[in-house]
Motif scaffolding. Structure first.
Motif, mmCIF file in Angstrom:
data_model
loop_
_atom_site.group_PDB
_atom_site.id
_atom_site.type_symbol
_atom_site.label_atom_id
_atom_site.label_comp_id
_atom_site.label_asym_id
_atom_site.label_seq_id
_atom_site.Cartn_x
_atom_site.Cartn_y
_atom_site.Cartn_z
ATOM 1 N N ILE A 298 34.784 31.213 35.054
ATOM 2 C CA ILE A 298 34.627 32.628 34.708
ATOM 3 C C ILE A 298 35.184 32.942 33.319
ATOM 4 O O ILE A 298 34.813 33.937 32.720
ATOM 5 C CB ILE A 298 35.271 33.574 35.755
ATOM 6 C CG1 ILE A 298 36.799 33.382 35.815
ATOM 7 C CG2 ILE A 298 34.629 33.409 37.110
ATOM 8 C CD1 ILE A 298 37.523 34.534 36.496
ATOM 9 N N SER A 299 36.071 32.095 32.805
ATOM 10 C CA SER A 299 36.660 32.386 31.491
ATOM 11 C C SER A 299 35.786 31.811 30.380
ATOM 12 O O SER A 299 35.226 30.721 30.509
ATOM 13 C CB SER A 299 38.081 31.811 31.388
ATOM 14 O OG SER A 299 38.025 30.406 31.295
ATOM 15 N N LEU A 300 35.694 32.548 29.273
ATOM 16 C CA LEU A 300 34.896 32.095 28.139
ATOM 17 C C LEU A 300 35.420 30.784 27.563
ATOM 18 O O LEU A 300 34.650 29.944 27.101
ATOM 19 C CB LEU A 300 34.884 33.177 27.050
ATOM 20 C CG LEU A 300 34.015 34.398 27.351
ATOM 21 C CD1 LEU A 300 34.237 35.478 26.296
ATOM 22 C CD2 LEU A 300 32.549 34.027 27.417
ATOM 23 N N VAL A 301 36.721 30.590 27.615
ATOM 24 C CA VAL A 301 37.326 29.356 27.083
ATOM 25 C C VAL A 301 36.738 28.139 27.799
ATOM 26 O O VAL A 301 36.256 27.188 27.161
ATOM 27 C CB VAL A 301 38.863 29.383 27.258
ATOM 28 C CG1 VAL A 301 39.477 28.069 26.787
ATOM 29 C CG2 VAL A 301 39.467 30.545 26.501
ATOM 30 N N ASN A 302 36.753 28.177 29.128
ATOM 31 C CA ASN A 302 36.247 27.045 29.910
ATOM 32 C C ASN A 302 34.733 26.904 29.797
ATOM 33 O O ASN A 302 34.200 25.792 29.786
ATOM 34 C CB ASN A 302 36.652 27.202 31.374
ATOM 35 C CG ASN A 302 38.145 27.054 31.581
ATOM 36 O OD1 ASN A 302 38.856 26.581 30.693
ATOM 37 N ND2 ASN A 302 38.646 27.469 32.729
ATOM 38 N N LEU A 303 34.030 28.036 29.714
ATOM 39 C CA LEU A 303 32.566 27.990 29.596
ATOM 40 C C LEU A 303 32.134 27.334 28.285
ATOM 41 O O LEU A 303 31.223 26.511 28.263
ATOM 42 C CB LEU A 303 31.992 29.406 29.681
ATOM 43 C CG LEU A 303 31.927 30.010 31.088
ATOM 44 C CD1 LEU A 303 31.705 31.521 31.007
ATOM 45 C CD2 LEU A 303 30.820 29.351 31.903
ATOM 46 N N ILE A 304 32.797 27.704 27.194
ATOM 47 C CA ILE A 304 32.443 27.146 25.879
ATOM 48 C C ILE A 304 32.787 25.660 25.821
ATOM 49 O O ILE A 304 32.014 24.844 25.321
ATOM 50 C CB ILE A 304 33.151 27.914 24.749
ATOM 51 C CG1 ILE A 304 32.593 29.340 24.667
ATOM 52 C CG2 ILE A 304 32.981 27.208 23.401
ATOM 53 C CD1 ILE A 304 33.426 30.294 23.832
ATOM 54 N N MET A 305 33.952 25.292 26.353
ATOM 55 C CA MET A 305 34.390 23.897 26.321
ATOM 56 C C MET A 305 33.753 23.052 27.424
ATOM 57 O O MET A 305 33.818 21.829 27.410
ATOM 58 C CB MET A 305 35.924 23.843 26.431
ATOM 59 C CG MET A 305 36.653 24.471 25.254
ATOM 60 S SD MET A 305 36.302 23.625 23.704
ATOM 61 C CE MET A 305 37.210 22.091 23.941
#
Length: 371
Positions: A298-305
């Motif tokens: 759900i977090s953008l950090v994990n989605l991008i990485m």
């Protein structure tokens, strides 16, 4: 050119303001009318409605506030026709904005969508609607370009406007002194910008704070609320200092952070502050979301990485015990350093600033080619 912009929440207000500033640089005749917030107001033009009257989160909350949403929609459509802009610029906020896009398209108004709706998360078939009603779509997350290609849609990746905002940030060396903060290490609390999420998430954060006497916990307040609101939202837990309209200085000084899922997770990472991501809403909204959402994180950090860089504590996991356990690991040691190493890779992946300028140029180029 006459531009009509719609931003329905705090992050959209920030990006809208930066885009307006960039549009004025490439178009000296730019005129603005908008639904947005205080940052957009500071760029000039006419405010039609403030986002604080428009932002509802979760399926249940949207359902409960449907009459107000329909009134807002009717007002936006009517005002748009009266203004007759050269361009409608929609910023995120897809549930509302895609309906306005459809209306604008039917009435011959050029539609630009800045900050793509997160259709990759759920209801991916909405891409078909976007193809029909949006003339030009600007993406701010690297993986979105490939996603849209799988649906046969060409989009422009312009970089991320947060990079613009952070590049323009100048740290206040007297931040601690100005607010009367001690020398204790700071843990920043970012409980979101919508009333419903703050009421659910802030008490869990505050109960966590009681377990760390050697740290000072400071709340990043959303500009549309008052200090009294945060005191009431604490539900009898210990009152903590609230900093308004100064989140970047808070993150710049923070040793760690507890962050509600949303744009703030990416901002926190770009400031290289170790964080735990939390989220909590009504049980009904979460039950519906879990059946619909098609993403691993759900977090953008994990989605991008595309990997679990930061821990996500959602719904029943968003409790003082689990938050405290995660925060303890963030304060020192290998876990903390590994997260910060991943943040460096994230920054490289995000690219350089300039999203607002690129988008402004592409909008004007499209409009001038039209005539």
């Amino acid at each position: 050119m006459r531009y009509y912009l719609i931003a329905g929440e705090a992050s959209g207000d920030l990006h809208g303001a930066n885009l307006m500033k960039a549009l004025r640089l490439v178009d000296a005749e730019a005129e603005f009318r908008f639904l947005g917030g205080d940052l957009m107001v500071s760029q000039g033009g006419d405010l039609v409605k403030h986002y604080k009257e428009m932002a509802y989160m979760g399926f249940l909350e949207v359902l409960m506030n449907l009459p107000a949403i329909m009134r807002n929609l009717k007002q936006a459509k009517s005002d748009l026709l009266k203004y007759k802009p050269d361009a409608l610029v929609l910023i995120d906020f897809p549930g509302f904005n895609l309906k306005v896009a459809e209306f604008a398209k039917q009435n011959g108004i050029k539609v630009f969508y800045y900050i793509s709706p997160k259709v990759w998360a759920w209801n991916q078939r909405r891409v078909l609607k976007i193809k029909k009603v949006v003339d030009k779509l600007f993406c701010i997350l690297p993986f979105e370009v490939d996603f849209y290609k799988t649906w046969g849609m060409e989009v422009d990746y312009v970089g991320n406007p947060l990079l613009d905002a952070i590049a323009a940030f100048e740290a206040d060396k007297n931040f601690r002194e100005k607010h009367g903060f001690s020398d204790k290490p700071i843990v920043a609390l970012l409980p979101g910008s919508r009333k419903q999420e703050i009421l659910k998430i802030l008490p869990e954060m505050l109960h966590t704070a009681n377990r760390f006497p050697n740290y000072q916990f400071i709340i990043a307040g959303a500009p549309s609320f008052t200090a009294d609101f945060y005191t009431q939202a604490a539900f009898g837990t210990q009152a903590l200092p609230v900093v308004f309209s100064d989140t970047y200085n808070l993150l710049n000084c923070a040793h760690a952070a507890i962050v509600a899922s949303g744009t703030a997770t990416l901002e926190t990472a770009l400031f290289h502050v170790p964080q735990v991501v939390v989220y909590k809403t009504s049980a009904v909204s979460v039950a519906i979301a879990r059946t619909l959402i098609k993403i691993k994180y759900i977090s953008l950090v994990n989605l991008i990485m595309d990997k679990p860089v930061v821990k996500e504590l959602i719904q029943e996991d968003c409790n003082p015990q689990m938050i405290a356990e995660e925060l303890e690991k963030l304060l020192d040691g290998n876990y903390r350093h590994e997260m910060q190493k991943n943040y460096i890779d994230l920054s490289l992946k995000m690219g350089s600033p300039g999203a607002s300028e690129k988008t402004a140029q592409l909008i004007l180029q499209t409009l001038t080619n039209k005539h």
